[in-house]
Scaffold this active site. Sequence first.
Site, PDB file in Angstrom:
ATOM      1  N   ASP A  99      31.907  52.788  37.443  1.00 53.59           N
ATOM      2  CA  ASP A  99      32.177  52.197  38.756  1.00 53.59           C
ATOM      3  C   ASP A  99      32.982  53.116  39.681  1.00 53.59           C
ATOM      4  O   ASP A  99      33.446  52.664  40.736  1.00 53.59           O
ATOM      5  CB  ASP A  99      32.894  50.853  38.607  1.00 53.59           C
ATOM      6  CG  ASP A  99      34.156  50.941  37.751  1.00 53.59           C
ATOM      7  OD1 ASP A  99      34.877  51.956  37.844  1.00 53.59           O
ATOM      8  OD2 ASP A  99      34.406  50.010  36.968  1.00 53.59           O
ATOM      9  N   ARG A 170      35.498  53.939  44.728  1.00 54.27           N
ATOM     10  CA  ARG A 170      35.436  52.823  43.780  1.00 54.27           C
ATOM     11  C   ARG A 170      34.361  51.867  44.267  1.00 54.27           C
ATOM     12  O   ARG A 170      34.432  51.368  45.394  1.00 54.27           O
ATOM     13  CB  ARG A 170      36.798  52.124  43.723  1.00 54.27           C
ATOM     14  CG  ARG A 170      36.863  50.909  42.787  1.00 54.27           C
ATOM     15  CD  ARG A 170      36.715  51.333  41.350  1.00 54.27           C
ATOM     16  NE  ARG A 170      37.127  50.293  40.416  1.00 54.27           N
ATOM     17  CZ  ARG A 170      36.399  49.232  40.068  1.00 54.27           C
ATOM     18  NH1 ARG A 170      35.208  49.047  40.598  1.00 54.27           N
ATOM     19  NH2 ARG A 170      36.861  48.361  39.195  1.00 54.27           N
ATOM     20  N   ASP A 175      32.968  45.846  38.076  1.00 53.35           N
ATOM     21  CA  ASP A 175      33.889  46.466  37.122  1.00 53.35           C
ATOM     22  C   ASP A 175      33.077  46.806  35.877  1.00 53.35           C
ATOM     23  O   ASP A 175      32.579  45.911  35.188  1.00 53.35           O
ATOM     24  CB  ASP A 175      35.025  45.503  36.783  1.00 53.35           C
ATOM     25  CG  ASP A 175      36.227  46.200  36.158  1.00 53.35           C
ATOM     26  OD1 ASP A 175      36.178  47.436  36.009  1.00 53.35           O
ATOM     27  OD2 ASP A 175      37.210  45.509  35.827  1.00 53.35           O
ATOM     28  N   GLU A 178      35.093  50.327  30.372  1.00 48.11           N
ATOM     29  CA  GLU A 178      35.789  51.607  30.259  1.00 48.11           C
ATOM     30  C   GLU A 178      35.075  52.482  29.229  1.00 48.11           C
ATOM     31  O   GLU A 178      34.326  51.990  28.377  1.00 48.11           O
ATOM     32  CB  GLU A 178      37.241  51.377  29.858  1.00 48.11           C
ATOM     33  CG  GLU A 178      38.038  50.531  30.841  1.00 48.11           C
ATOM     34  CD  GLU A 178      38.245  51.203  32.180  1.00 48.11           C
ATOM     35  OE1 GLU A 178      38.261  52.451  32.230  1.00 48.11           O
ATOM     36  OE2 GLU A 178      38.387  50.486  33.187  1.00 48.11           O
ATOM     37  N   ARG A 212      41.773  55.496  45.949  1.00 51.04           N
ATOM     38  CA  ARG A 212      40.320  55.568  46.043  1.00 51.04           C
ATOM     39  C   ARG A 212      39.833  54.715  47.213  1.00 51.04           C
ATOM     40  O   ARG A 212      40.418  53.677  47.524  1.00 51.04           O
ATOM     41  CB  ARG A 212      39.667  55.078  44.748  1.00 51.04           C
ATOM     42  CG  ARG A 212      40.058  55.876  43.526  1.00 51.04           C
ATOM     43  CD  ARG A 212      39.530  55.250  42.246  1.00 51.04           C
ATOM     44  NE  ARG A 212      40.069  53.917  42.008  1.00 51.04           N
ATOM     45  CZ  ARG A 212      39.895  53.222  40.900  1.00 51.04           C
ATOM     46  NH1 ARG A 212      39.165  53.718  39.915  1.00 51.04           N
ATOM     47  NH2 ARG A 212      40.432  52.022  40.763  1.00 51.04           N
TER      48      ARG A 212
END
Length: 281
Positions: A99, A170, A175, A178, A212
Amino acid sequence: MPGGMSPAPEHRRRRERRGSFHVRAGAAGKRAPPSMALVYCIGVVSLLASAGRNLAPKGQLCLGSFWCISLTPVARKLQRVNYELHTLPVDAKAVTDGDTITVYVNMSNHPESGDVPQEVHKAAIEQTKARAAKNYQRADALQKIILGAGYRQIPNTRDEQVLAKKYRIRLRGIDAPESLMPYGKEAKEELMRLLQGKTLKISIYDSDRYGRLVGDVDCNGVSVQEHMLKKGLAWHYTAYDHRMELSKWENQARASRTGLWALPDPEKPWDWRKKKRIGTV
């Protein structure tokens, strides 16, 4: 007195009079009208409500001119696009994760072109000359000056060296997992596959606490957020975004068990990050 009748004793007559009075008072009490104070209050409220209907702004209910209730739902404040970025072709190192991307924008076509520091402009011109003269040591030294200021000399679509500024973007409203989470690697690779070598149009809405820029990314007519959600490689980030279409795209992937939705109980990225901060991951 007739017929030899004697008059009733005086004390009995007094009792009869008192009893008759109490009976009449009790009957009257049952039929008593409302008190004047209650009648007055009802009248005042009726008058105020009538005046409120005539004087109230549209969508409100008022009692007089001093107390009003809104009858219309409170709408969320709509975010507006602050400006657009048109990037140079995205390279393989642009994708940080599923993302977040790093892009470069040709400053000659950007509203902030007048804000480029003079030393950066000068270093870019000198670097072009050094490369033409094959003085690569000089060119590398000038490149460090340019990079240190957040800029870069890179080729455009015509393979011409142009001065570009670096931006970290971003993706708004999603989302992704990770990198250490399940499907984190797949999300990054899919985003890289989609964007590499392409020029992007990015609608900037805001910036986050990490510096960002937050925006919607368009890749040759394809919404990048829509692509990632439908691939099951991102969540709709409802804590910061309430667009219904993003929820719809996520739900489509959930229903078909695409991507991370093939897992029995996929962990939300924001929960994973919270655990990491407190040391439970």
